[in-house]
Each structure stands twice: as C-alpha cells, then as structure tokens.
Scaffold this motif. Sequence first.
Motif, PDB file in Angstrom:
ATOM      1  N   LEU A 179       0.823  -1.206   0.000  1.00  0.00           N
ATOM      2  CA  LEU A 179       0.000   0.000   0.000  1.00  0.00           C
ATOM      3  C   LEU A 179       0.860   1.261   0.000  1.00  0.00           C
ATOM      4  O   LEU A 179       0.659   2.173  -0.812  1.00  0.00           O
ATOM      5  CB  LEU A 179      -0.933  -0.012   1.208  1.00  0.00           C
ATOM      6  CG  LEU A 179      -1.840   1.205   1.376  1.00  0.00           C
ATOM      7  CD1 LEU A 179      -2.733   1.373   0.167  1.00  0.00           C
ATOM      8  CD2 LEU A 179      -2.674   1.083   2.641  1.00  0.00           C
ATOM      9  N   PHE A 180       1.838   1.321   0.886  1.00  0.00           N
ATOM     10  CA  PHE A 180       2.692   2.504   0.961  1.00  0.00           C
ATOM     11  C   PHE A 180       3.475   2.698  -0.330  1.00  0.00           C
ATOM     12  O   PHE A 180       3.593   3.828  -0.835  1.00  0.00           O
ATOM     13  CB  PHE A 180       3.659   2.370   2.142  1.00  0.00           C
ATOM     14  CG  PHE A 180       3.098   2.872   3.441  1.00  0.00           C
ATOM     15  CD1 PHE A 180       3.160   4.213   3.765  1.00  0.00           C
ATOM     16  CD2 PHE A 180       2.499   2.008   4.335  1.00  0.00           C
ATOM     17  CE1 PHE A 180       2.647   4.689   4.958  1.00  0.00           C
ATOM     18  CE2 PHE A 180       1.981   2.469   5.528  1.00  0.00           C
ATOM     19  CZ  PHE A 180       2.056   3.810   5.853  1.00  0.00           C
TER      20      PHE A 180
ATOM     21  N   TRP B 215       2.597   5.983  -7.328  1.00  0.00           N
ATOM     22  CA  TRP B 215       1.493   6.607  -8.062  1.00  0.00           C
ATOM     23  C   TRP B 215       1.583   8.137  -7.991  1.00  0.00           C
ATOM     24  O   TRP B 215       1.328   8.828  -8.973  1.00  0.00           O
ATOM     25  CB  TRP B 215       0.162   6.143  -7.483  1.00  0.00           C
ATOM     26  CG  TRP B 215      -1.043   6.613  -8.227  1.00  0.00           C
ATOM     27  CD1 TRP B 215      -1.681   7.816  -8.095  1.00  0.00           C
ATOM     28  CD2 TRP B 215      -1.770   5.909  -9.238  1.00  0.00           C
ATOM     29  NE1 TRP B 215      -2.754   7.901  -8.948  1.00  0.00           N
ATOM     30  CE2 TRP B 215      -2.832   6.739  -9.660  1.00  0.00           C
ATOM     31  CE3 TRP B 215      -1.622   4.639  -9.819  1.00  0.00           C
ATOM     32  CZ2 TRP B 215      -3.740   6.346 -10.634  1.00  0.00           C
ATOM     33  CZ3 TRP B 215      -2.538   4.250 -10.794  1.00  0.00           C
ATOM     34  CH2 TRP B 215      -3.568   5.094 -11.193  1.00  0.00           C
ATOM     35  N   ASN B 216       1.961   8.657  -6.824  1.00  0.00           N
ATOM     36  CA  ASN B 216       2.038  10.107  -6.638  1.00  0.00           C
ATOM     37  C   ASN B 216       3.402  10.686  -7.002  1.00  0.00           C
ATOM     38  O   ASN B 216       3.599  11.905  -6.876  1.00  0.00           O
ATOM     39  CB  ASN B 216       1.729  10.469  -5.178  1.00  0.00           C
ATOM     40  CG  ASN B 216       0.278  10.193  -4.822  1.00  0.00           C
ATOM     41  OD1 ASN B 216      -0.605  10.291  -5.662  1.00  0.00           O
ATOM     42  ND2 ASN B 216       0.039   9.844  -3.573  1.00  0.00           N
ATOM     43  N   ASN B 217       4.329   9.844  -7.428  1.00  0.00           N
ATOM     44  CA  ASN B 217       5.673  10.325  -7.725  1.00  0.00           C
ATOM     45  C   ASN B 217       5.642  11.277  -8.921  1.00  0.00           C
ATOM     46  O   ASN B 217       5.071  10.981  -9.972  1.00  0.00           O
ATOM     47  CB  ASN B 217       6.603   9.147  -8.022  1.00  0.00           C
ATOM     48  CG  ASN B 217       8.059   9.552  -8.003  1.00  0.00           C
ATOM     49  OD1 ASN B 217       8.395  10.711  -7.772  1.00  0.00           O
ATOM     50  ND2 ASN B 217       8.934   8.590  -8.231  1.00  0.00           N
TER      51      ASN B 217
ATOM     52  N   PRO C 297      -8.517   5.364  -8.104  1.00  0.00           N
ATOM     53  CA  PRO C 297      -7.821   4.090  -7.839  1.00  0.00           C
ATOM     54  C   PRO C 297      -7.182   4.033  -6.461  1.00  0.00           C
ATOM     55  O   PRO C 297      -7.222   2.986  -5.791  1.00  0.00           O
ATOM     56  CB  PRO C 297      -6.767   4.019  -8.949  1.00  0.00           C
ATOM     57  CG  PRO C 297      -7.296   4.889 -10.034  1.00  0.00           C
ATOM     58  CD  PRO C 297      -8.016   5.995  -9.340  1.00  0.00           C
ATOM     59  N   LEU C 298      -6.604   5.140  -5.995  1.00  0.00           N
ATOM     60  CA  LEU C 298      -5.998   5.149  -4.670  1.00  0.00           C
ATOM     61  C   LEU C 298      -7.047   4.980  -3.578  1.00  0.00           C
ATOM     62  O   LEU C 298      -6.828   4.258  -2.596  1.00  0.00           O
ATOM     63  CB  LEU C 298      -5.229   6.459  -4.451  1.00  0.00           C
ATOM     64  CG  LEU C 298      -4.001   6.685  -5.326  1.00  0.00           C
ATOM     65  CD1 LEU C 298      -3.357   8.011  -4.980  1.00  0.00           C
ATOM     66  CD2 LEU C 298      -3.011   5.547  -5.155  1.00  0.00           C
TER      67      LEU C 298
ATOM     68  N   ILE D  91      -7.049   1.879  -0.905  1.00  0.00           N
ATOM     69  CA  ILE D  91      -6.960   2.111   0.538  1.00  0.00           C
ATOM     70  C   ILE D  91      -8.174   1.529   1.251  1.00  0.00           C
ATOM     71  O   ILE D  91      -8.053   0.935   2.330  1.00  0.00           O
ATOM     72  CB  ILE D  91      -6.816   3.615   0.816  1.00  0.00           C
ATOM     73  CG1 ILE D  91      -5.445   4.093   0.342  1.00  0.00           C
ATOM     74  CG2 ILE D  91      -6.983   3.911   2.299  1.00  0.00           C
ATOM     75  CD1 ILE D  91      -5.240   5.590   0.461  1.00  0.00           C
ATOM     76  N   LEU D  92      -9.355   1.662   0.662  1.00  0.00           N
ATOM     77  CA  LEU D  92     -10.549   1.109   1.298  1.00  0.00           C
ATOM     78  C   LEU D  92     -10.494  -0.418   1.352  1.00  0.00           C
ATOM     79  O   LEU D  92     -10.891  -1.031   2.341  1.00  0.00           O
ATOM     80  CB  LEU D  92     -11.799   1.565   0.535  1.00  0.00           C
ATOM     81  CG  LEU D  92     -12.169   3.045   0.671  1.00  0.00           C
ATOM     82  CD1 LEU D  92     -13.355   3.375  -0.224  1.00  0.00           C
ATOM     83  CD2 LEU D  92     -12.479   3.395   2.126  1.00  0.00           C
TER      84      LEU D  92
END
Length: 316
Positions: A237-238, A244-246, A293-294, A298-299
């Motif tokens: 997850l991390f 993804w946010n990079n 998607p994130l 996470i959910l």
Amino acid sequence: MTTSNTTQDTTTTDERRQASAAKRAGRETRAGARDAGRKPTTTILVTAILVIVAIYFLIPVYWVIINATKSTEDLFGTSGFWFGDSFQLWENVKAVFAANSGIFPRWGLNSVLYAGVGSVLATYFATAAGYALAKYRFPGRRFVYVLVLGGVLVPGTAVALPLFFLFSSIGLTNTYWAVLIPSLVSPFGLFLASIYASAAVPDELLEAGRIDGVGEIGLFHRLALPQLTPAIVTIVLFQFVAIWNNYMLPLVMLADEKLYPITLGLDNWRAQTDRLPEFYQLTTTGALLSVIPLAILILVLQRFWRGGLTEGSVKG
C-alpha cells in the motif's frame, strides 16, 4: 458429618465471593488505568484537533469533487465550495478521455504499470531482505541497518538527478525502465519488514522446518511469508501510493508524453492553461479521476494496513 459438609459449603461460597470480587477489582483497575488522566477538557481538545486535521485533509478532496462538475466559466464565476449553475461531470469526464487524442487513458495505464509492478516487486525484495536481516546473523549486519535507515531519511528528490546521470550513461532515460527500476527499492519497506519479521516469525518455527529438511528458500516462502502477510500488504500500500504520486522522478527521466504517468500528464495540461483556459477543467477532472484508484485500494486494504502497523509491534 453434617457440620463438616456445611463448613465446606461455606468455604466454597467464600472462595467464589472472593474470586468474583477479585474479578470486579481487576476490571475496575483496568478501567481506571484507561481513564487515568483523562479529563473532559483533554477529550474535547483532542477531538477538536482531530476534527481540524480531518477538515484540512478533506477540504482539497471536496474542492476537486465539486469543481469537477462545473464548466470552465462556472469554475471561475462561482464559489469553489459549491456547485455551479450546471452539472457537467459526465461531459468533463468525456472531455478528459478525448483530449490530446485520448492520451489520458495511456497515462493511467502507465501509472498502473509503474505503481503496480513497482510496488509488488519492491515489496517482495524488501520482505526478503528484511527477513534476512531479522533472522540471520552475519558480519556487517549492523552496517546494513545503518544504510537502510539512511535510505529512509534521504528524500527521493535528492537522488533524482544522480539517477538521471546514471541512467543517461547507460541509455535508459526516456524509457519505462527509468521509472520502474528506481521504484523497486523501498528502504522503508525493508525496515518495516525487518522489524515485523523479528517479532512475527518465531525462531522455533524455522528450526522445526530445518529439522524437517526444508531449505532456506523454502523456509522463507512456505513458513515466513504467511506470517508476514499484514506487513506485506502494508508495504504494498505505501509503495503503490508513493509510486502513483511520484512526480519528480518521471519529470527528470521522461521526455516522451506517451510514457508519462498521470501526475506528470496533469502537470503538462496545467502548464497549458495560460493560453488554453479549458485545460483548467481538464486538469481538475483528471485530478478527480486519478484519486479514484488510490481511494479504492486504501478502502480494500485498510484493515490489513491497520493490522500491519500494529501487529508485531509488541511481542506476546
């Protein structure tokens, strides 16, 4: 005889009463320990701080959701925290997928490739290395720990430019590998896996496996990995969210628009807003789509994530 039976019954009753009283005292002691130092003002203060923090993180998400439903005129002509005169979410989504000859789905697939493959492989490598550091004793082990901690403390932006020069010298810039290979390294994941493995994988279990003739590779895959499942999910997850946010690494490494991830693609659209105001709306709606998607990940993994952070932190 009757007197003896009566005495025994009385003794038994007293013992039961004492046991019951001890249980009540234990419950009261535990409740008192939980409530110790907890004042109404403290509870109110902590709750207020948590509410402020929640609002701080939720306001940007709310703003994106609201403004993704507006036209470009309403985006600047109405309040950013309420709906505009018309609801155009579906039209905006279609415009995002059609813009630049349909490049946005390509960016999404690139992000899935970078984050999906990178997070899975990085998690496997980090888990294997963390397990080795936790369960094997070898020269230089402490030095490796220091290097791992150093890797956790060094921000990714600090190594982006050296990585560019390195990849440029071997001809890998402006390729998928330029983003994928650095994503395979997760110092934080290695450190977390090491701490978790030291607590969650008993040495007795490994010794029993060795007695049964299981090799070291088999011990890791057949005995250790099932015990490390919460930590594995946490690292996935991390690492997925981080890749993804990079933004910095793809910005330095990539020049071809077809290789962009969503983050870099949306910034490319934002840079065109000075001469093409409609790109404001494309960027806003694209940002909303990139969050979905994130949020789903996470959910789905939330309960494993919480377990991975708490399990293994205390030995039973």
